[in-house]
Design an enzyme around this catalytic site. Structure first.
Site, short mmCIF file in Angstrom:
data_model
loop_
_atom_site.label_atom_id
_atom_site.label_comp_id
_atom_site.label_asym_id
_atom_site.label_seq_id
_atom_site.Cartn_x
_atom_site.Cartn_y
_atom_site.Cartn_z
N HIS A 8 0.82 -1.21 0.00
CA HIS A 8 0.00 0.00 0.00
C HIS A 8 0.85 1.27 0.00
CE1 HIS A 8 -3.46 -2.53 1.08
NE2 HIS A 8 -2.66 -3.09 1.96
N ASN A 27 -6.52 3.21 10.83
CA ASN A 27 -6.90 1.97 10.14
C ASN A 27 -8.11 2.21 9.25
OD1 ASN A 27 -7.55 -0.80 9.56
ND2 ASN A 27 -6.46 -1.35 11.43
N GLN A 83 0.84 -9.61 14.21
CA GLN A 83 0.73 -10.86 13.45
C GLN A 83 1.98 -10.91 12.58
OE1 GLN A 83 -3.35 -9.81 12.11
NE2 GLN A 83 -3.97 -11.61 13.24
N GLY A 89 -1.41 -14.87 10.64
CA GLY A 89 -2.54 -14.03 10.25
C GLY A 89 -2.15 -12.72 9.60
N GLN A 90 -0.86 -12.51 9.38
CA GLN A 90 -0.42 -11.25 8.74
C GLN A 90 -0.91 -11.20 7.30
OE1 GLN A 90 3.83 -10.96 7.99
NE2 GLN A 90 3.85 -8.79 8.47
N THR A 91 -1.58 -10.12 6.95
CA THR A 91 -2.02 -9.95 5.56
C THR A 91 -1.17 -8.92 4.84
OG1 THR A 91 -3.68 -8.34 6.24
CG2 THR A 91 -4.42 -10.62 6.02
N VAL A 92 -0.70 -7.91 5.54
CA VAL A 92 0.16 -6.90 4.91
C VAL A 92 1.61 -7.25 5.27
CG1 VAL A 92 0.74 -4.46 4.77
CG2 VAL A 92 -1.63 -5.14 5.07
N HIS A 94 4.46 -6.25 5.96
CA HIS A 94 5.24 -5.13 6.49
C HIS A 94 4.98 -5.15 7.99
CE1 HIS A 94 6.44 -0.62 5.74
NE2 HIS A 94 6.71 -0.94 7.00
N HIS A 96 3.93 -4.51 11.54
CA HIS A 96 3.05 -3.49 12.12
C HIS A 96 2.51 -3.97 13.45
CE1 HIS A 96 0.64 -5.98 9.36
NE2 HIS A 96 -0.38 -5.80 10.18
N HIS A 98 -0.59 -3.58 15.97
CA HIS A 98 -1.96 -3.11 16.15
C HIS A 98 -2.08 -2.54 17.56
CE1 HIS A 98 -3.87 -5.39 12.70
NE2 HIS A 98 -2.74 -6.08 12.83
W1 AMW Z 1 -2.46 -7.76 9.53
O1 AMW Z 1 -3.80 -8.80 9.21
O2 AMW Z 1 -1.47 -7.80 8.26
O3 AMW Z 1 -1.83 -7.97 11.05
O4 AMW Z 1 -3.22 -6.22 9.61
C1 AMW Z 1 -3.31 -5.34 8.51
C2 AMW Z 1 -4.09 -4.14 9.00
O5 AMW Z 1 -3.88 -3.09 8.10
C3 AMW Z 1 -5.59 -4.38 9.09
O6 AMW Z 1 -6.05 -3.87 10.32
C4 AMW Z 1 -6.14 -3.58 7.90
O7 AMW Z 1 -7.44 -3.10 8.16
C5 AMW Z 1 -5.12 -2.48 7.81
N1 AMW Z 1 -4.91 -1.88 6.50
C6 AMW Z 1 -4.60 -2.54 5.35
N2 AMW Z 1 -4.42 -1.67 4.34
C7 AMW Z 1 -4.59 -0.43 4.86
C8 AMW Z 1 -4.55 0.88 4.31
N3 AMW Z 1 -4.26 1.09 3.02
N4 AMW Z 1 -4.79 1.92 5.13
C9 AMW Z 1 -5.09 1.72 6.44
N5 AMW Z 1 -5.16 0.50 7.02
C10 AMW Z 1 -4.92 -0.56 6.24
#
Ligand code: AMW
Length: 149
Positions: A8, A27, A83, A89-92, A94, A96, A98
């Site tokens: 992102h 978020n 995560q 459970g990490q989706t992004v 990078h 971070h 929470h």
């Molecule tokens: W992970 O599941 O990777 O621990 O959490 C990713 C977090 O980043 C989630 O809370 C998701 O809502 C948030 N997120 C993803 N993309 C963006 C974005 N472009 N701007 C703000 N928050 C984002």
């Protein structure tokens, strides 16, 4: 200038704290009011790949951010969660942290917040229609930025 958060590109309008090596953003899909994210400026996927000075800066920033969001959102406690890797459970991709303000009764079962964290940004649950508007996010970031001036 924009910030990288995994794949992102993050507009400065939604970032409310920038330190030497970290930044904090609001978020787009908060699990509770005031659910924000703290990240290293450098795009690093896993916690173990951060340099010591980045770990220190990230956690100092996280501590400051926690204090501010607990106060601003009238919380009485905080959940910090990371995560670290896809199986966690990490989706992004990078690093971070929470940061989630907590208050009495916000979940009938306290640890359900972890189920929500796991689910809230998974496929099927994370369509653009479910995201907050840029205006709403920018307004929240502006309100939080004041605490760091
Ligand atoms: W992970 O599941 O990777 O621990 O959490 C990713 C977090 O980043 C989630 O809370 C998701 O809502 C948030 N997120 C993803 N993309 C963006 C974005 N472009 N701007 C703000 N928050 C984002």
């Amino acid at each position: 200038m924009s910030f990288r958060f995994g794949q992102h590109l993050i507009k400065p309008s939604v970032v409310f704290l920038k330190t030497e090596l970290s930044f904090a953003l609001v978020n787009r899909k908060p699990v509770v009011p005031g659910h924000v994210l703290v990240c290293p400026l450098r795009l690093v996927e896993r916690f173990c790949d951060l340099r010591p000075e980045e770990v220190a800066d990230l956690f100092l920033a996280t501590q400051r951010v926690g204090t501010v969001v607990e106060k601003h959102f009238q919380g009485t406690s905080l959940t910090f969660s990371m995560q670290d890797g896809p199986e966690a459970g990490q989706t992004v991709r990078h690093v971070h942290v929470h940061v989630l303000p907590r208050k009495a009764g916000d979940f009938s079962r306290n640890d359900s917040i972890y189920d929500e964290l796991q689910k809230h940004d998974r496929e099927g649950k994370d369509s653009p229609a479910s995201w907050r508007s840029e205006e709403e996010m920018a307004a929240e970031a502006a309100a939080l930025r004041v605490y760091f001036q």
